[in-house]
Every structure is written in structure tokens, then in C-alpha cells.
Design a protein around this motif. Structure first.
Motif, PDB file in Angstrom:
ATOM      1  N   GLN A  40       0.788  -1.228  -0.009  1.00  0.00           N
ATOM      2  CA  GLN A  40      -0.168  -0.037   0.129  1.00  0.00           C
ATOM      3  C   GLN A  40       1.061   1.209  -0.034  1.00  0.00           C
ATOM      4  O   GLN A  40       0.635   2.095  -0.665  1.00  0.00           O
ATOM      5  CB  GLN A  40      -0.879  -0.022   1.356  1.00  0.00           C
ATOM      6  CG  GLN A  40      -2.166  -1.278   1.274  1.00  0.00           C
ATOM      7  CD  GLN A  40      -2.834  -1.257   0.007  1.00  0.00           C
ATOM      8  OE1 GLN A  40      -3.111  -0.280  -0.606  1.00  0.00           O
ATOM      9  NE2 GLN A  40      -3.070  -2.339  -0.386  1.00  0.00           N
ATOM     10  N   GLY A  41       1.824   1.087   0.844  1.00  0.00           N
ATOM     11  CA  GLY A  41       2.877   2.407   0.802  1.00  0.00           C
ATOM     12  C   GLY A  41       3.327   2.661  -0.390  1.00  0.00           C
ATOM     13  O   GLY A  41       3.401   3.776  -0.931  1.00  0.00           O
ATOM     14  N   VAL A  42       3.636   1.748  -1.095  1.00  0.00           N
ATOM     15  CA  VAL A  42       4.195   1.804  -2.726  1.00  0.00           C
ATOM     16  C   VAL A  42       3.409   2.302  -3.582  1.00  0.00           C
ATOM     17  O   VAL A  42       3.559   3.544  -4.365  1.00  0.00           O
ATOM     18  CB  VAL A  42       4.948   0.663  -3.503  1.00  0.00           C
ATOM     19  CG1 VAL A  42       4.963   0.597  -4.684  1.00  0.00           C
ATOM     20  CG2 VAL A  42       6.029   0.010  -2.528  1.00  0.00           C
ATOM     21  N   ILE A  43       2.020   2.075  -3.461  1.00  0.00           N
ATOM     22  CA  ILE A  43       0.864   2.578  -4.339  1.00  0.00           C
ATOM     23  C   ILE A  43       0.604   3.739  -3.998  1.00  0.00           C
ATOM     24  O   ILE A  43       0.514   4.833  -4.773  1.00  0.00           O
ATOM     25  CB  ILE A  43      -0.376   1.467  -4.227  1.00  0.00           C
ATOM     26  CG1 ILE A  43      -0.198   0.396  -4.814  1.00  0.00           C
ATOM     27  CG2 ILE A  43      -1.683   2.322  -4.809  1.00  0.00           C
ATOM     28  CD1 ILE A  43      -1.084  -0.945  -4.505  1.00  0.00           C
ATOM     29  N   TYR A  44       0.191   4.181  -2.593  1.00  0.00           N
ATOM     30  CA  TYR A  44      -0.081   5.363  -2.405  1.00  0.00           C
ATOM     31  C   TYR A  44       1.041   6.465  -2.433  1.00  0.00           C
ATOM     32  O   TYR A  44       0.694   7.764  -2.990  1.00  0.00           O
ATOM     33  CB  TYR A  44      -0.571   5.620  -0.827  1.00  0.00           C
ATOM     34  CG  TYR A  44      -1.686   4.865  -0.566  1.00  0.00           C
ATOM     35  CD1 TYR A  44      -2.809   5.367  -1.388  1.00  0.00           C
ATOM     36  CD2 TYR A  44      -1.976   4.007   0.349  1.00  0.00           C
ATOM     37  CE1 TYR A  44      -4.192   4.697  -1.023  1.00  0.00           C
ATOM     38  CE2 TYR A  44      -3.135   3.371   0.510  1.00  0.00           C
ATOM     39  CZ  TYR A  44      -4.290   3.846  -0.063  1.00  0.00           C
ATOM     40  OH  TYR A  44      -5.669   3.189   0.149  1.00  0.00           O
ATOM     41  N   SER A  45       2.371   6.133  -2.466  1.00  0.00           N
ATOM     42  CA  SER A  45       3.035   7.017  -2.597  1.00  0.00           C
ATOM     43  C   SER A  45       3.595   7.446  -4.056  1.00  0.00           C
ATOM     44  O   SER A  45       4.136   8.422  -4.342  1.00  0.00           O
ATOM     45  CB  SER A  45       4.531   6.855  -1.951  1.00  0.00           C
ATOM     46  OG  SER A  45       4.980   5.767  -2.401  1.00  0.00           O
ATOM     47  N   GLY A  46       2.950   6.467  -4.821  1.00  0.00           N
ATOM     48  CA  GLY A  46       3.262   6.495  -6.232  1.00  0.00           C
ATOM     49  C   GLY A  46       4.841   6.611  -6.549  1.00  0.00           C
ATOM     50  O   GLY A  46       5.297   7.110  -7.791  1.00  0.00           O
ATOM     51  N   THR A  47       5.822   5.886  -5.928  1.00  0.00           N
ATOM     52  CA  THR A  47       7.118   5.944  -5.979  1.00  0.00           C
ATOM     53  C   THR A  47       7.503   5.381  -7.408  1.00  0.00           C
ATOM     54  O   THR A  47       6.880   4.301  -7.573  1.00  0.00           O
ATOM     55  CB  THR A  47       7.953   5.434  -4.810  1.00  0.00           C
ATOM     56  OG1 THR A  47       9.127   5.136  -5.268  1.00  0.00           O
ATOM     57  CG2 THR A  47       7.600   4.134  -4.428  1.00  0.00           C
ATOM     58  N   LYS A  48       8.569   5.738  -8.046  1.00  0.00           N
ATOM     59  CA  LYS A  48       9.021   4.998  -9.154  1.00  0.00           C
ATOM     60  C   LYS A  48      10.350   4.331  -8.881  1.00  0.00           C
ATOM     61  O   LYS A  48      10.745   3.186  -9.725  1.00  0.00           O
ATOM     62  CB  LYS A  48       9.359   6.014 -10.298  1.00  0.00           C
ATOM     63  CG  LYS A  48       8.206   6.821 -10.916  1.00  0.00           C
ATOM     64  CD  LYS A  48       7.558   5.910 -12.028  1.00  0.00           C
ATOM     65  CE  LYS A  48       6.345   6.548 -12.581  1.00  0.00           C
ATOM     66  NZ  LYS A  48       5.113   6.646 -11.353  1.00  0.00           N
ATOM     67  N   VAL A  49      11.059   4.399  -7.780  1.00  0.00           N
ATOM     68  CA  VAL A  49      12.051   3.729  -7.486  1.00  0.00           C
ATOM     69  C   VAL A  49      11.734   2.609  -6.515  1.00  0.00           C
ATOM     70  O   VAL A  49      12.426   1.254  -6.861  1.00  0.00           O
ATOM     71  CB  VAL A  49      12.946   4.690  -6.505  1.00  0.00           C
ATOM     72  CG1 VAL A  49      14.237   4.059  -5.997  1.00  0.00           C
ATOM     73  CG2 VAL A  49      13.233   6.077  -7.405  1.00  0.00           C
ATOM     74  N   PHE A  50      10.917   2.790  -5.573  1.00  0.00           N
ATOM     75  CA  PHE A  50      10.915   1.553  -4.807  1.00  0.00           C
ATOM     76  C   PHE A  50       9.821   0.553  -5.069  1.00  0.00           C
ATOM     77  O   PHE A  50       8.627   0.929  -5.358  1.00  0.00           O
ATOM     78  CB  PHE A  50      10.417   2.302  -3.196  1.00  0.00           C
ATOM     79  CG  PHE A  50      10.746   0.990  -2.077  1.00  0.00           C
ATOM     80  CD1 PHE A  50      12.039   1.166  -1.470  1.00  0.00           C
ATOM     81  CD2 PHE A  50       9.953   0.095  -1.802  1.00  0.00           C
ATOM     82  CE1 PHE A  50      12.226   0.501  -0.454  1.00  0.00           C
ATOM     83  CE2 PHE A  50      10.235  -0.765  -0.802  1.00  0.00           C
ATOM     84  CZ  PHE A  50      11.666  -0.498  -0.045  1.00  0.00           C
ATOM     85  N   PRO A  51      10.083  -0.790  -5.396  1.00  0.00           N
ATOM     86  CA  PRO A  51       9.318  -1.871  -5.958  1.00  0.00           C
ATOM     87  C   PRO A  51       8.361  -2.181  -4.972  1.00  0.00           C
ATOM     88  O   PRO A  51       8.682  -2.336  -3.852  1.00  0.00           O
ATOM     89  CB  PRO A  51      10.397  -2.893  -6.357  1.00  0.00           C
ATOM     90  CG  PRO A  51      11.417  -2.691  -5.279  1.00  0.00           C
ATOM     91  CD  PRO A  51      11.476  -1.174  -4.804  1.00  0.00           C
ATOM     92  N   SER A  52       7.184  -2.906  -5.360  1.00  0.00           N
ATOM     93  CA  SER A  52       6.490  -3.578  -4.657  1.00  0.00           C
ATOM     94  C   SER A  52       6.803  -4.913  -4.362  1.00  0.00           C
ATOM     95  O   SER A  52       7.565  -5.493  -5.187  1.00  0.00           O
ATOM     96  CB  SER A  52       4.982  -3.350  -5.129  1.00  0.00           C
ATOM     97  OG  SER A  52       4.997  -4.350  -6.251  1.00  0.00           O
ATOM     98  N   PRO A  53       6.192  -5.698  -3.336  1.00  0.00           N
ATOM     99  CA  PRO A  53       6.509  -6.969  -2.964  1.00  0.00           C
ATOM    100  C   PRO A  53       6.373  -7.867  -4.274  1.00  0.00           C
ATOM    101  O   PRO A  53       7.061  -8.796  -4.372  1.00  0.00           O
ATOM    102  CB  PRO A  53       5.384  -7.359  -1.927  1.00  0.00           C
ATOM    103  CG  PRO A  53       4.897  -5.983  -1.502  1.00  0.00           C
ATOM    104  CD  PRO A  53       5.091  -5.129  -2.573  1.00  0.00           C
TER     105      PRO A  53
END
Lengths: 253, 263
Positions: free
Chosen positions: A23-36
Motif C-alpha cells: 500500500q505504501g508503494v501504491i499511495y506514494s506513487g514511487t518510481k524507485v521503490f518496488p512493490s512486493p
């Protein structure tokens, strides 16, 4: 705590962390940090390319070699220092001076001496685990209660038998603590060593994934592998502490 | 070996087993000299149970350590069967508080510790015998951490007896046990002593303990320790600890040490 609970709650916590991560990855919209899921795909890719097992094997081989060498030299050194007070008062200042030097500080010298090779990494791991082993063994031998030493002498043991039957078993729990600390440090150091001194292994995987295409999914995958294997190493050395002939030395039960 | 109740005249004939002659001990601590033992003279006959009684820190353990060969006397000497004590020897075994058992060995391993020179079969035999003597059947494979304090103390006594020493030195062996276990261990020790008839030097600070156990009680002074008096305990075992004679002897020692027998 019931038996199922000791597995259940850690599992719940793990799932919760994974969900938070995603959820953190989705909400922050980061391009760097991958999701699980990206990490999982990255891992699958590594397996498909046939790199994963080789990297793990290389890292374990380096740790295994440097650590074994450190034990082979460190335990006898520690025994001598613990046994002969003169040797320890002469050498202890040197050891105490060397000990706080981070093993990573040896990186420049290791590359000068061994080039970019396995030997450089093994040397760094040796330097990392040698001092904890020496110091733990020295203290273990030194701290054998005089009462036990006297009992051994009283029963007419020769110095060699006294050492084998009293001093060493009495010191063993403390030696094992040193071995465990050394193994932990070795596993920390191998990552750094592989980032600089070689071109394979889990440390290399992390630094190479970043350098050659900013593959942060592989970076995280490498990190998780390092954590998982480190945990397994620690758990397996802890099993040794449960042996009845050394368990007396550990208060944590 | 098999004599049961030693009577006074019989004992008088026997030569001294242990003789302590003019033993003094001065420790050097921080450049200062501490006089711990001052001209101790003492004899113990073969098979005699001698208690060395004194306040904590008076130097009675130091005396025992000199007799055991772990410390050197500053002056004087200790001989056993006429032979000067020059270091530890398996013929005389020192028993510490129960912390002296080896925690990495089973009960069997501990009891057999000193039997390394014996052939395997005989060693097994001896171990079994002493496991039985101290009442630890069924615990042969147990590790010390699984045992109570009293059981550990039995292991240590058995380990000492197993090598068949002439002399046992016991340094406040029951000091760490609770008072009920301590009472049990005293009668156990007497039972073993009657079975094996070792010469025993037993250090304690417990007046009751000394009067319950010993043939003679050596009352020591505070530091530097000298012998104040030697009290013959002429009560046969098992001792009735409410008998007038027992109380009389006990009270005389209380008085000797300068304690009013009132709480």
C-alpha cells in the motif's frame, strides 16, 4: 503461548508488513521503490537466468572459507592467550587496538594484496571474524573458575588432560558465543566485500543491479535473501548451544 | 576399615594421619601484609572426623587449602603419613561447595572423573557403586543443571570418594544448601564416613554442624587465626541433638566464641 500461536502471530505480522509495504508503494506513487510483487518477479527472473544459486553459493563459500580460517587460527590463539597470562598481557593491547578497526577498513589493502578476487573477500571475512573468536576464546579459558581447575589438578590430571577434560569444556560456551558473533559479522561483511572486491555473490547482486539499470526490485530481493540466509545461519549456530554439554553455559532458557 | 564405633582408647593408639606443625600464612595484598594464620598446630588421627570451626574470613579455608596442597604455608608444614604436602594429590581430595561439579558432564561422568587410570570395566563398576552409595540411582545420565543443590553435592562427594582417597577435605560443603537439605546431607555424610572411614577435615562456621558431625571440633579465633580450643565430642553416632551432653558441648563452644546463646 500455545504451539500454533507461536507460528500464527509472527505470520500475521509478516503479512501485515507485506500489505503495508504494497500500500505504501501504491499511495506514494514511487518510481524507485518496488512493490512486493515486483521483488518476487525479480527473484523469479534471477532463478530463471540461473544466477541466484550461484550468487548464494559464492557468498556462502566466501563466508565459509574466511570463517573457518578464522576459527582454525583464532581458537588456538585464544587458548594460548588465555592460558599464558604473560602472552596475553603482551599481546592484548595489540589485539584491543586491532579489534575496533572495522573489517571494511581493510578493503584497500585487501585489494592491493589479492586483487579483485575471492581471496580479497575471504581475507576481509577472516579479519572480521578472527578477533571476536580470539577474544571470546581467551576470555573463556581465562575465566574458568579456579575451583574447577583445582578439582582437575586434585584428581592428578596431567596438564594436557587438564586442558582437554576441564579447561576446554569449561570455556566452550563462551567460545561458542564468540563463534556466533563472528558468524554474524562475517555475513554482514561479505555483502560489503562483494560490492567492491569481486563480481559475484549477493553483495555484488545488489550493487550491480543498481549500477547496471537501477533494478531496485533486484536490490530489495538481494537484501531479503541476505536477511533470510543470515537468519538461517544464526538459527543453526544457536542449535549448537542447545547441546547438553554446553547448555549449562547459556542462561537464556 | 570396618570398625564401626571408634572408642577413645582405640583411637589414642593410632598415629597421627595429618599433622599440622607451626603453620602460618601471610598474604600480601596491595603491598600490605595480611596475617591470616598464626602458628597452627593440629593433628588428626586416621579415620577421624575433625571440624575446623571459625567465623567467616578467619582463615580456616586457607588452612584447608594449604593441607590440600593448593597454597603454600609461609612457615611450618603439614605432613600426611609423615610425608610433607607439596601440592595437590589424588590421595586427598578437596570437596568444594556444589559448584565444583563439572556442568558439562553427566552424573556418571562426574563420578568417574578421577578414574581415568582404571580399566573400563572396573571404572563402570566403581561408578555404579558410588552412584548407589550417594543415592543417585536413576540419575546417572542427568546433567548437574537438572539436579537440586543437594544432589549436586552428593555427586561431588561421590566423585571424591570414587578415587578412594585417604583424606577428604570439605570446605563448607553444605553452605549453599537450604537448612533441611543440609540436615539430610549431614547424616548422609556420616553414613558414608562410617562406610568408608576416611580421615575428614571439615571446615564450617556452623557450631551446630560441627557438634553434630565431628569427633573433635577445632575452634579458631578471628584473624589472624589461632586455635582457641579443641573440643572432643564424645557422643556416639547417631547423636541425639537434644541430649544434655550435646547441649553442654554446643553451649561451651558458643561460650568459647563469645556468643550469648540467646537470639
Amino acid at each position: 503461548m500455545r504451539r500454533w500461536e507461536s507460528y500464527f502471530w509472527p505470520l500475521v505480522a509478516l503479512v501485515a508488513v507485506l500489505i503495508l509495504w504494497r500500500q505504501g508503494v501504491i499511495y506514494s506513487g514511487t518510481k524507485v521503490f518496488p512493490s512486493p510483487f515486483e521483488v518476487q518477479r525479480g527473484l523469479a527472473e534471477l532463478i530463471r537466468k540461473g544466477l541466484l544459486w550461484g550468487y548464494i553459493g559464492d557468498s556462502l563459500f566466501r563466508v565459509g572459507s574466511g570463517y573457518t580460517l578464522a576459527i582454525a587460527l583464532g581458537i588456538p590463539t585464544g587458548i594460548i592467550l588465555g592460558w599464558y597470562p604473560n602472552a596475553s598481557s603482551a599481546l592484548n593491547p595489540v589485539i584491543q587496538l586491532m579489534r575496533p578497526i572495522s573489517p571494511l577498513a581493510w578493503i584497500p589493502l585487501s585489494i592491493v594484496w589479492f586483487g579483485v578476487s575471492n581471496f580479497a573477500a575471504i581475507f576481509l571475512i577472516f579479519m572480521a571474524s578472527f578477533f571476536p573468536v580470539v577474544v571470546a576464546t581467551m576470555n573463556g579459558v581465562h575465566n574458568v573458575p579456579p575451583m574447577m581447575r583445582n578439582a582437575g589438578v586434585n584428581f592428578g590430571l596431567s596438564p594436557a588432560a587438564l586442558f582437554r577434560r576441564v579447561i576446554f569444556p569449561a570455556a566452550l560456551p563462551q567460545v561458542l558465543v564468540g563463534l556466533r558473533i563472528a558468524l554474524g559479522i562475517s555475513w554482514l561483511v561479505v555483502v560489503a566485500a562483494e560490492m567492491i572486491a569481486v563480481d559475484s555473490g549477493l553483495g555484488y547482486l545488489i550493487i550491480d543491479s543498481r549500477n547496471a539499470g537501477k533494478r531496485y526490485d533486484l536490490v530489495i530481493a538481494g537484501m531479503l535473501l541476505i536477511g533470510g540466509i543470515g537468519l538461517c545461519l544464526d538459527l543453526s549456530i544457536r542449535r549448537v548451544e542447545l547441546l547438553k554439554s554446553v547448555r549449562w553455559g547459556f542462561r537464556n532458557e | 576399615m570396618a570398625q564401626t564405633a571408634t572408642t577413645a582408647p582405640e583411637r589414642a593408639v593410632e598415629a597421627a594421619k595429618i599433622s599440622v606443625r607451626g603453620v602460618s600464612k601471610i598474604f600480601k595484598r596491595d603491598g600490605k601484609e595480611v596475617n591470616v594464620l598464626d602458628n597452627i598446630n593440629l593433628e588428626a588421627r586416621k579415620g577421624e572426623f575433625v571440624c575446623i570451626l571459625g567465623p567467616s574470613g578467619c582463615g580456616k579455608s586457607t588452612l584447608l587449602n594449604i593441607a590440600g596442597g593448593f597454597l603454600k604455608a609461609t612457615t611450618g608444614s603439614i605432613t600426611i603419613d609423615g610425608e610433607e604436602v607439596n601440592g595437590p594429590d589424588p590421595r586427598r581430595i578437596f570437596v568444594f561447595q556444589e559448584r565444583g561439579v563439572f556442568p558439562w558432564m553427566t552424573v556418571e561422568g562426574n563420578i568417574g572423573f578421577g578414574l581415568f587410570k582404571l580399566p573400563k570395566e572396573e571404572r563402570r563398576h566403581r561408578i555404579a557403586h558410588y552412584v548407589k552409595l550417594v543415592g543417585l540411582e536413576g540419575f546417572e545420565q542427568a546433567y548437574p543443571q537438572e539436579l537440586s543443590g543437594g544432589m549436586k553435592q552428593r555427586v561431588e562427594v561421590a566423585r571424591a570418594l570414587a578415587v578412594n582417597p585417604d583424606v577428604l577435605y570439605l570446605d563448607e560443603p553444605f553452605g549453599a544448601l537450604d537448612s533441611i537439605t543440609r540436615l539430610i546431607m549431614r547424616s548422609e555424610l556420616l553414613r558414608m564416613w562410617e562406610a568408608e572411614r576416611k580421615t575428614i577435615l571439615f571446615v564450617t562456621h556452623d557450631i551446630e554442624e560441627s557438634v553434630q558431625l565431628a569427633d573433635r571440633v577445632v575452634v579458631m579465633s578471628t584473624r589472624p587465626a589461632t586455635i582457641r580450643r579443641i573440643v572432643e565430642i564424645d557422643i556416639p553416632h547417631p547423636r541425639d541433638i537434644s541430649s544434655p551432653r550435646y547441649l553442654e558441648l554446643r553451649d561451651s563452644i558458643f561460650e568459647e566464641i563469645g556468643l550469648a546463646h540467646k537470639v
